[in-house]
Motif scaffolding. Sequence first.
Motif, PDB file in Angstrom:
ATOM      1  N   ALA A   1      -0.957   0.370  -9.086  1.00  0.00           N
ATOM      2  CA  ALA A   1      -1.562   1.690  -8.903  1.00  0.00           C
ATOM      3  C   ALA A   1      -2.074   2.270 -10.218  1.00  0.00           C
ATOM      4  O   ALA A   1      -2.917   3.173 -10.222  1.00  0.00           O
ATOM      5  CB  ALA A   1      -0.552   2.650  -8.277  1.00  0.00           C
TER       6      ALA A   1
ATOM      7  N   GLY B   1      -6.237   7.141  -0.391  1.00  0.00           N
ATOM      8  CA  GLY B   1      -6.791   5.828  -0.096  1.00  0.00           C
ATOM      9  C   GLY B   1      -5.715   4.857   0.359  1.00  0.00           C
ATOM     10  O   GLY B   1      -5.909   4.088   1.307  1.00  0.00           O
TER      11      GLY B   1
ATOM     12  N   PHE C   1      -6.622   1.775 -11.755  1.00  0.00           N
ATOM     13  CA  PHE C   1      -7.819   2.603 -11.641  1.00  0.00           C
ATOM     14  C   PHE C   1      -7.682   3.982 -12.289  1.00  0.00           C
ATOM     15  O   PHE C   1      -8.628   4.434 -12.952  1.00  0.00           O
ATOM     16  CB  PHE C   1      -8.265   2.700 -10.182  1.00  0.00           C
ATOM     17  CG  PHE C   1      -9.028   1.475  -9.751  1.00  0.00           C
ATOM     18  CD1 PHE C   1     -10.375   1.345 -10.053  1.00  0.00           C
ATOM     19  CD2 PHE C   1      -8.391   0.442  -9.103  1.00  0.00           C
ATOM     20  CE1 PHE C   1     -11.083   0.209  -9.697  1.00  0.00           C
ATOM     21  CE2 PHE C   1      -9.087  -0.706  -8.745  1.00  0.00           C
ATOM     22  CZ  PHE C   1     -10.446  -0.821  -9.040  1.00  0.00           C
TER      23      PHE C   1
ATOM     24  N   GLY D   1      -6.247   8.279  -4.963  1.00  0.00           N
ATOM     25  CA  GLY D   1      -5.683   6.965  -4.671  1.00  0.00           C
ATOM     26  C   GLY D   1      -4.550   7.011  -3.666  1.00  0.00           C
ATOM     27  O   GLY D   1      -4.376   6.091  -2.863  1.00  0.00           O
TER      28      GLY D   1
ATOM     29  N   PHE E   1       0.342   5.974  -7.184  1.00  0.00           N
ATOM     30  CA  PHE E   1      -0.744   6.869  -7.558  1.00  0.00           C
ATOM     31  C   PHE E   1      -0.236   8.290  -7.792  1.00  0.00           C
ATOM     32  O   PHE E   1      -0.739   9.006  -8.668  1.00  0.00           O
ATOM     33  CB  PHE E   1      -1.820   6.880  -6.472  1.00  0.00           C
ATOM     34  CG  PHE E   1      -2.940   5.916  -6.709  1.00  0.00           C
ATOM     35  CD1 PHE E   1      -3.698   5.991  -7.858  1.00  0.00           C
ATOM     36  CD2 PHE E   1      -3.248   4.938  -5.785  1.00  0.00           C
ATOM     37  CE1 PHE E   1      -4.747   5.119  -8.079  1.00  0.00           C
ATOM     38  CE2 PHE E   1      -4.283   4.052  -5.993  1.00  0.00           C
ATOM     39  CZ  PHE E   1      -5.040   4.143  -7.153  1.00  0.00           C
TER      40      PHE E   1
ATOM     41  N   VAL F   1      -7.810  10.988  -9.965  1.00  0.00           N
ATOM     42  CA  VAL F   1      -7.941   9.631  -9.429  1.00  0.00           C
ATOM     43  C   VAL F   1      -6.639   9.217  -8.738  1.00  0.00           C
ATOM     44  O   VAL F   1      -6.646   8.578  -7.683  1.00  0.00           O
ATOM     45  CB  VAL F   1      -8.312   8.634 -10.538  1.00  0.00           C
ATOM     46  CG1 VAL F   1      -8.246   7.192 -10.024  1.00  0.00           C
ATOM     47  CG2 VAL F   1      -9.714   8.918 -11.051  1.00  0.00           C
TER      48      VAL F   1
ATOM     49  N   ASP G   1     -11.222   3.119   1.377  1.00  0.00           N
ATOM     50  CA  ASP G   1     -10.337   2.138   0.736  1.00  0.00           C
ATOM     51  C   ASP G   1      -9.716   1.196   1.745  1.00  0.00           C
ATOM     52  O   ASP G   1      -9.526   0.003   1.482  1.00  0.00           O
ATOM     53  CB  ASP G   1      -9.220   2.860  -0.024  1.00  0.00           C
ATOM     54  CG  ASP G   1      -9.622   3.207  -1.447  1.00  0.00           C
ATOM     55  OD1 ASP G   1     -10.830   3.120  -1.751  1.00  0.00           O
ATOM     56  OD2 ASP G   1      -8.738   3.574  -2.251  1.00  0.00           O
TER      57      ASP G   1
ATOM     58  N   LYS H   1       0.811  -1.212   0.000  1.00  0.00           N
ATOM     59  CA  LYS H   1       0.000   0.000   0.000  1.00  0.00           C
ATOM     60  C   LYS H   1       0.851   1.273   0.000  1.00  0.00           C
ATOM     61  O   LYS H   1       0.451   2.291  -0.562  1.00  0.00           O
ATOM     62  CB  LYS H   1      -0.959  -0.022   1.186  1.00  0.00           C
ATOM     63  CG  LYS H   1      -2.045  -1.078   1.012  1.00  0.00           C
ATOM     64  CD  LYS H   1      -2.967  -1.145   2.189  1.00  0.00           C
ATOM     65  CE  LYS H   1      -4.115  -2.117   1.911  1.00  0.00           C
ATOM     66  NZ  LYS H   1      -3.643  -3.482   1.663  1.00  0.00           N
TER      67      LYS H   1
ATOM     68  N   TYR I   1       1.665   1.567  -3.450  1.00  0.00           N
ATOM     69  CA  TYR I   1       0.424   1.916  -4.142  1.00  0.00           C
ATOM     70  C   TYR I   1       0.188   3.421  -4.060  1.00  0.00           C
ATOM     71  O   TYR I   1      -0.187   4.061  -5.041  1.00  0.00           O
ATOM     72  CB  TYR I   1      -0.719   1.149  -3.494  1.00  0.00           C
ATOM     73  CG  TYR I   1      -1.938   0.909  -4.359  1.00  0.00           C
ATOM     74  CD1 TYR I   1      -1.877   0.056  -5.454  1.00  0.00           C
ATOM     75  CD2 TYR I   1      -3.158   1.496  -4.058  1.00  0.00           C
ATOM     76  CE1 TYR I   1      -2.999  -0.200  -6.232  1.00  0.00           C
ATOM     77  CE2 TYR I   1      -4.288   1.254  -4.827  1.00  0.00           C
ATOM     78  CZ  TYR I   1      -4.196   0.406  -5.916  1.00  0.00           C
ATOM     79  OH  TYR I   1      -5.315   0.163  -6.688  1.00  0.00           O
TER      80      TYR I   1
ATOM     81  N   SER J   1     -18.010   2.615  -4.077  1.00  0.00           N
ATOM     82  CA  SER J   1     -16.764   2.874  -4.785  1.00  0.00           C
ATOM     83  C   SER J   1     -16.993   3.269  -6.233  1.00  0.00           C
ATOM     84  O   SER J   1     -16.371   4.216  -6.740  1.00  0.00           O
ATOM     85  CB  SER J   1     -15.869   1.633  -4.717  1.00  0.00           C
ATOM     86  OG  SER J   1     -14.642   1.852  -5.372  1.00  0.00           O
TER      87      SER J   1
ATOM     88  N   LYS K   1     -11.895   8.368  -0.523  1.00  0.00           N
ATOM     89  CA  LYS K   1     -10.936   7.268  -0.674  1.00  0.00           C
ATOM     90  C   LYS K   1     -10.215   6.974   0.638  1.00  0.00           C
ATOM     91  O   LYS K   1     -10.007   5.806   0.995  1.00  0.00           O
ATOM     92  CB  LYS K   1      -9.922   7.613  -1.770  1.00  0.00           C
ATOM     93  CG  LYS K   1     -10.516   7.770  -3.153  1.00  0.00           C
ATOM     94  CD  LYS K   1     -10.982   6.436  -3.715  1.00  0.00           C
ATOM     95  CE  LYS K   1      -9.819   5.604  -4.192  1.00  0.00           C
ATOM     96  NZ  LYS K   1     -10.268   4.311  -4.761  1.00  0.00           N
TER      97      LYS K   1
END
Length: 439
Positions: A130, A389, A133, A386, A79, A382, A256, A72, A75, A362, A252
């Motif tokens: 990442a 999130g 989305f 993200g 993002f 986004v 998330d 994460k 991630y 979501s 988010k």
Amino acid sequence: MNRFLKGYRWRILALLFFITTVNYIDRQVISFTVIDEEFQRAIMNIPEGDAITEEHHAEFNEVKGWIDASFKIAYALGFILVGWFVDRIGTRKGFASAMTIWGFAAIGTGFVGSIGGLLSLRFLLGFGEAGNFPASIKTVAEWFPKRERSFATGIFNAGTNVGVILTALFVPWIILSWGWEYSFIITGLVGFVLLYFWLKMYKRPEEHENISKEELELINSDADEKDNADVTKVPWARLFKYRQTWAFAAGKFMTDCVWWMFLFWLPSFFQDSQSLDQNLDLKSIGLPFILIYLVSDVGSIFYGWLATRFIEKGWTVNKARKVTMLICGITVIPIFFASMTDSLVVAIALIAIATSAHQGFSCNLFSLVSDMFPKKAVASVVGIGGVWGAIGGTILTAATGYIVNAAGYLPIFIYASCAYLIALLLIHLLAPKLERAKL
């Protein structure tokens, strides 16, 4: 039904669905391998023949939190860069780059033999994944008019649940038959097949030879987006000054982490919970996961359709999105009881209802971005959301192992039960009318 049979945009959407499915297979494999004793021995360096003690188990709970946190953290970093990257070089090349990175990381995990190696490859996987989305939401914004976007998002977002279902169906069998290493190698290879189809099929609508004039006019039919057609570049840092950006980011951040906690920790919850009348292992855990995420699939599509239906009835986009998200938030509330009941069946049912509502929340949350921003900025916004999130997910998942050791799963489930209503309140305060950002 005719609109599903006509129009190239639905083929593009089907491809997004399959890519998202593989994205979630690759990230979800780890949640099943962590309950395999051979994997635990390999990662914790426990010699063959030595018993796995309660001390080992408690230590591994903490390690699991950091395994997921490493994903994460990457991630979040991904993002920051990937949304900007996709907006700058285009959806086709940006998405292909992300798929390549996460594919190599997924396969490489099958060759690790230490905590350090596993953390490094989970980090690389998170960075690559990442891209899914931001690129997918941007693709929907490019290929669908506003009134179809929440439904389209609900359909491709359903791939997340299908990915979990397929993982639950096949990965325990692969582990038991061939060993945990092959669960990563086999699933990772599938992504490169879809990479080929992405490069073969995807172009922007204006450049695609398989799109009709009528379909192109439909895609470009939103008047407010025509007004923003001259926006060619939006400085990434400039997006932080808009309340609309922070509305998405707040949603988010709050929600998330709940979804990711369920993805990673549910196998451990079903295996370790002291309150349930029976516990599950690799041989028995597949069916409950299939049921939970089949219901989640229904929720993703249904709640995406519901907002679209409200808009078709004449509701404003603002009212349609927020009423749908309110229904989702209320539906999640009973989830806290899943950690208290002694019935495995009741726990599975409550979790299935909650994950279904999460997916509905979501897909509408993602649709807010294309409601409030022009297409050229969608992937960047986004990406920013993200990041938040992933920050929320990192905090919760890193803490979960310690919380479970100290107080069980109840505190985690209590947070899950109220997170969505808090998120919706923050969204409404920051974007009360879902006003279009004036870039």
